[in-house]
Write an enzyme that holds these catalytic residues in place. Structure first.
Site, PDB file in Angstrom:
ATOM      1  N   LYS A   1      37.102  40.966  34.313  1.00 34.45           N
ATOM      2  CA  LYS A   1      36.251  42.043  33.800  1.00 34.45           C
ATOM      3  C   LYS A   1      37.040  42.855  32.781  1.00 34.45           C
ATOM      4  O   LYS A   1      37.982  43.565  33.132  1.00 34.45           O
ATOM      5  CB  LYS A   1      35.755  42.921  34.947  1.00 34.45           C
TER       6      LYS A   1
ATOM      7  N   VAL B   1      32.333  40.350  31.213  1.00 38.06           N
ATOM      8  CA  VAL B   1      32.938  39.637  32.336  1.00 38.06           C
ATOM      9  C   VAL B   1      33.025  38.151  31.990  1.00 38.06           C
ATOM     10  O   VAL B   1      32.054  37.552  31.502  1.00 38.06           O
ATOM     11  CB  VAL B   1      32.136  39.854  33.647  1.00 38.06           C
TER      12      VAL B   1
ATOM     13  N   GLY C   1      27.772  44.164  30.492  1.00 42.18           N
ATOM     14  CA  GLY C   1      27.106  45.425  30.808  1.00 42.18           C
ATOM     15  C   GLY C   1      27.417  46.431  29.718  1.00 42.18           C
ATOM     16  O   GLY C   1      27.978  46.085  28.675  1.00 42.18           O
ATOM     17  N   THR C   2      27.040  47.682  29.973  1.00 36.34           N
ATOM     18  CA  THR C   2      27.273  48.735  28.984  1.00 36.34           C
ATOM     19  C   THR C   2      28.761  48.969  28.790  1.00 36.34           C
ATOM     20  O   THR C   2      29.218  49.333  27.717  1.00 36.34           O
ATOM     21  CB  THR C   2      26.624  50.048  29.483  1.00 36.34           C
ATOM     22  N   PHE C   3      29.511  48.790  29.858  1.00 41.14           N
ATOM     23  CA  PHE C   3      30.918  49.162  29.808  1.00 41.14           C
ATOM     24  C   PHE C   3      31.880  47.993  29.897  1.00 41.14           C
ATOM     25  O   PHE C   3      33.082  48.192  29.949  1.00 41.14           O
ATOM     26  CB  PHE C   3      31.240  50.145  30.948  1.00 41.14           C
ATOM     27  N   SER C   4      31.354  46.790  29.975  1.00 40.16           N
ATOM     28  CA  SER C   4      32.290  45.689  30.195  1.00 40.16           C
ATOM     29  C   SER C   4      31.752  44.336  29.727  1.00 40.16           C
ATOM     30  O   SER C   4      30.564  44.173  29.504  1.00 40.16           O
ATOM     31  CB  SER C   4      32.587  45.585  31.696  1.00 40.16           C
TER      32      SER C   4
ATOM     33  N   ILE D   1      30.344  35.520  31.429  1.00 41.35           N
ATOM     34  CA  ILE D   1      29.302  35.400  32.461  1.00 41.35           C
ATOM     35  C   ILE D   1      28.525  36.691  32.676  1.00 41.35           C
ATOM     36  O   ILE D   1      27.553  36.722  33.411  1.00 41.35           O
ATOM     37  CB  ILE D   1      29.882  34.937  33.825  1.00 41.35           C
ATOM     38  N   GLY D   2      28.972  37.744  32.060  1.00 40.71           N
ATOM     39  CA  GLY D   2      28.252  39.001  32.273  1.00 40.71           C
ATOM     40  C   GLY D   2      28.575  39.986  31.180  1.00 40.71           C
ATOM     41  O   GLY D   2      29.666  39.949  30.604  1.00 40.71           O
TER      42      GLY D   2
ATOM     43  N   ASP E   1      25.360  52.883  42.156  1.00 46.36           N
ATOM     44  CA  ASP E   1      24.630  51.963  41.273  1.00 46.36           C
ATOM     45  C   ASP E   1      24.284  50.676  42.016  1.00 46.36           C
ATOM     46  O   ASP E   1      24.532  49.566  41.535  1.00 46.36           O
ATOM     47  CB  ASP E   1      25.464  51.681  40.013  1.00 46.36           C
TER      48      ASP E   1
HETATM   49  P1  ADP Z   1      29.053  46.446  34.379  1.00 43.11           P
HETATM   50  O1  ADP Z   1      29.768  47.699  34.723  1.00 43.11           O
HETATM   51  O2  ADP Z   1      29.176  46.115  32.938  1.00 43.11           O
HETATM   52  O3  ADP Z   1      27.650  46.394  34.902  1.00 43.11           O
HETATM   53  P2  ADP Z   1      29.752  44.555  36.489  1.00 43.11           P
HETATM   54  O4  ADP Z   1      30.987  44.731  37.287  1.00 43.11           O
HETATM   55  O5  ADP Z   1      28.460  44.898  37.175  1.00 43.11           O
HETATM   56  O6  ADP Z   1      29.896  45.291  35.098  1.00 43.11           O
HETATM   57  O7  ADP Z   1      29.688  43.040  36.007  1.00 43.11           O
HETATM   58  C1  ADP Z   1      28.631  42.590  35.148  1.00 43.11           C
HETATM   59  C2  ADP Z   1      28.144  41.244  35.643  1.00 43.11           C
HETATM   60  O8  ADP Z   1      29.245  40.309  35.625  1.00 43.11           O
HETATM   61  C3  ADP Z   1      27.634  41.221  37.071  1.00 43.11           C
HETATM   62  O9  ADP Z   1      26.274  41.610  37.153  1.00 43.11           O
HETATM   63  C4  ADP Z   1      27.846  39.769  37.447  1.00 43.11           C
HETATM   64  O10 ADP Z   1      26.813  38.961  36.925  1.00 43.11           O
HETATM   65  C5  ADP Z   1      29.139  39.414  36.721  1.00 43.11           C
HETATM   66  N1  ADP Z   1      30.281  39.611  37.631  1.00 43.11           N
HETATM   67  C6  ADP Z   1      30.987  40.743  37.850  1.00 43.11           C
HETATM   68  N2  ADP Z   1      31.942  40.543  38.770  1.00 43.11           N
HETATM   69  C7  ADP Z   1      31.848  39.254  39.150  1.00 43.11           C
HETATM   70  C8  ADP Z   1      32.543  38.437  40.093  1.00 43.11           C
HETATM   71  N3  ADP Z   1      33.561  38.905  40.808  1.00 43.11           N
HETATM   72  N4  ADP Z   1      32.146  37.161  40.238  1.00 43.11           N
HETATM   73  C9  ADP Z   1      31.138  36.663  39.512  1.00 43.11           C
HETATM   74  N5  ADP Z   1      30.447  37.376  38.608  1.00 43.11           N
HETATM   75  C10 ADP Z   1      30.787  38.657  38.420  1.00 43.11           C
HETATM   76 MG    MG Z   2      26.926  46.269  36.869  1.00 38.86          MG
END
Ligand code: ADP
Ligand code: MG
Length: 465
Positions: free
Chosen positions: A48, A32, A27-30, A24-25, A135
């Protein structure tokens, strides 16, 4: 790693309990993922996975923050953390959010109030606990419009903050300070997240108290809570994360030669005391001391100057002026600025509002909104000298927001292809109450010392009417 099977092979225990359905997500470091418990499909979790190349200090900070302050006041909680060697998986309650970009323009005034209030509540919590998120942006503040759940996520760039010395420092120091108070604040053992390690696999497992299953799952604030109620208790995750805790302070690259702080060594070579300047289209940084930047070498004066070290983590268009000017005085006010940029997007109907590729462009964009003179004064406040080659007068924030939003709304309305869409679009708000623009000005105050705090912003009249 984007393969769910690979996730299972790294963390086999989750397979027994959780069905991981999709990514569902990213990012640069993860990465999800979305998961649901076999026993209760209604209970959804976000998993995550932190990529192994991210720094251990960053990972440690993120987990420490979630454990210490998450689970209430719109800050995401943590259910469990698994580690297998350098692979880390944080399991959190899932927030069924929609994309900010595709939805904010349709929000009612009340919805905007609730969203900004929700964000300020989260920031107040974070700041009261001596942490700067660093951030703040819509993709890190999740909003479930159906259940009215808000959650600040992503503490990967967070830093601790000591208001007495106005210094950002590391968890190591914070932990020492906290351990001094440990006897006064011994956490209630019942509430502690238990830590167990599997020697055979090297896994570290954190489990929240049993009471979690009896909580109301739709309410983030009542989800499995962190042990502390007063932000004083502290849990350390693993010694193995303690390496290189200062990595957040990014050393500027050589191009930063043009941005010099005022207390650098006095020039000792008179013939070099001419003019040191650097131009990007439209504006100039200068310290009026030497012209080495125009020469094929860097003079002794400049090489003798200390490099300016300042935290500058975050996302370009959301960075506060003190971050852009690399001031050492960075406080929770940097998050308040970013919240102001979020409100600016809503009120102007433009997202992202500032789309800067680097800090210079971001400063130029601020100049175009706030005027050359204000940014020049701001640069001096933050120990830099900024010269603007054009005389840009400040825009009226309220007027610019109204006119931009009107344009955005007109564009959306003109694209409606059927009656239902036309009907939905007819309700889009163009003008907000004056209180919204007043709050915006206070959040986007260039001087971090005059900028409103999250706590005071929550008392703003915009939220009363
Ligand atoms: P990054 O450090 O890679 O930006 P995030 O923690 O911001 O990681 O997570 C990336 C994306 O994953 C978020 O923008 C969101 O869309 C989704 N996400 C993260 N945590 C949750 C959560 N608890 N519930 C639903 N979606 C989540
Ligand atoms: Mg993020």
């Amino acid at each position: 790693m984007d393969d769910i099977q690979e996730l299972f092979s790294l963390f086999p225990e989750i397979k027994e309990h959780i069905l991981v359905t999709k990514k569902i997500g990213q990012g640069t470091f993860s990465y999800v993922y979305l998961g649901e418990f076999y026993q209760n499909k209604e209970e959804k979790v976000a998993l995550k996975y932190i990529i192994p190349t991210s720094s251990p200090s960053r990972t440690k900070q993120e987990i420490d923050c979630l454990l210490n302050i998450g689970g209430r006041d719109n800050v995401i909680g943590v259910l469990s953390v698994l580690r297998n060697k350098s692979h880390v998986l944080i399991i959190m309650p899932y927030v069924d959010h929609e994309s900010f970009h595709g939805s904010f323009i349709y929000w009612t005034i009340d919805e905007v109030k609730e969203y900004i209030k929700g964000l300020l509540i989260a920031l107040n919590r974070v700041h009261q606990c001596g942490i700067i998120h660093r951030d703040v942006k819509p993709s890190n503040f999740l909003y479930d419009s159906k259940k009215k759940i808000y959650a600040l996520v992503d503490f990967g760039l967070a830093q601790t903050y000591d208001s007495s010395s106005e210094n950002i420092f590391t968890y190591e120091k914070l932990n020492k300070n906290r351990s001094n108070h440990q006897s006064e604040n011994t956490p209630d053992k019942k509430n502690l997240i238990s830590i167990s390690s599997k020697k055979s696999t090297g896994q570290l497992i954190l489990t929240t108290p049993k009471t979690q299953n009896t909580q109301n799952k739709s309410d983030i604030s009542s989800l499995p809570n962190v042990p502390n109620k007063d932000c004083k208790t502290q849990m350390s995750i693993s010694q193995s994360f303690d390496r290189n805790l200062n990595e957040q302070l990014i050393k500027p690259t050589s191009t930063i030669i043009n941005v010099k702080n005022f207390d650098s060594p006095k020039p000792s070579t008179p013939n070099l005391q001419k003019f040191h300047s650097f131009s990007k289209p439209g504006f100039t940084f200068s310290d009026n001391k030497c012209n080495c930047f125009n020469m094929p070498f860097v003079c002794e004066i400049c090489t003798a100057r200390p490099n300016k070290w300042a935290a500058r983590a975050g996302t370009a268009g959301f960075r506060a002026p003190e971050v852009l000017f690399r001031s050492n005085h960075q406080t929770p006010a940097v998050d308040v600025w970013s919240a102001g940029i979020v409100l600016l997007s809503i009120l102007s109907g433009r997202y992202p509002f500032f789309k800067a590729v680097d800090d210079y462009m971001a400063i130029m964009q601020l100049t175009s909104l706030f005027g050359g003179e204000s940014i020049r004064k701001s640069s001096i406040k933050y120990g830099e000298s900024f010269l603007c080659s054009f005389d840009k007068q400040p825009d009226d924030l309220k007027e610019i927001c109204k006119s931009l939003r009107r344009n955005s709304v007109q564009t959306i309305k003109s694209k409606a292809s059927n009656e239902t869409e036309r009907e939905a679009n007819s309700n889009i708000i163009v003008d907000f109450p004056d209180g919204a623009y007043d709050l915006l000005k206070k959040l986007l105050e260039l001087d971090y010392e005059k900028r409103i705090s999250a706590e005071n912003a929550l008392k703003h009249q915009f939220f009363e009417t």
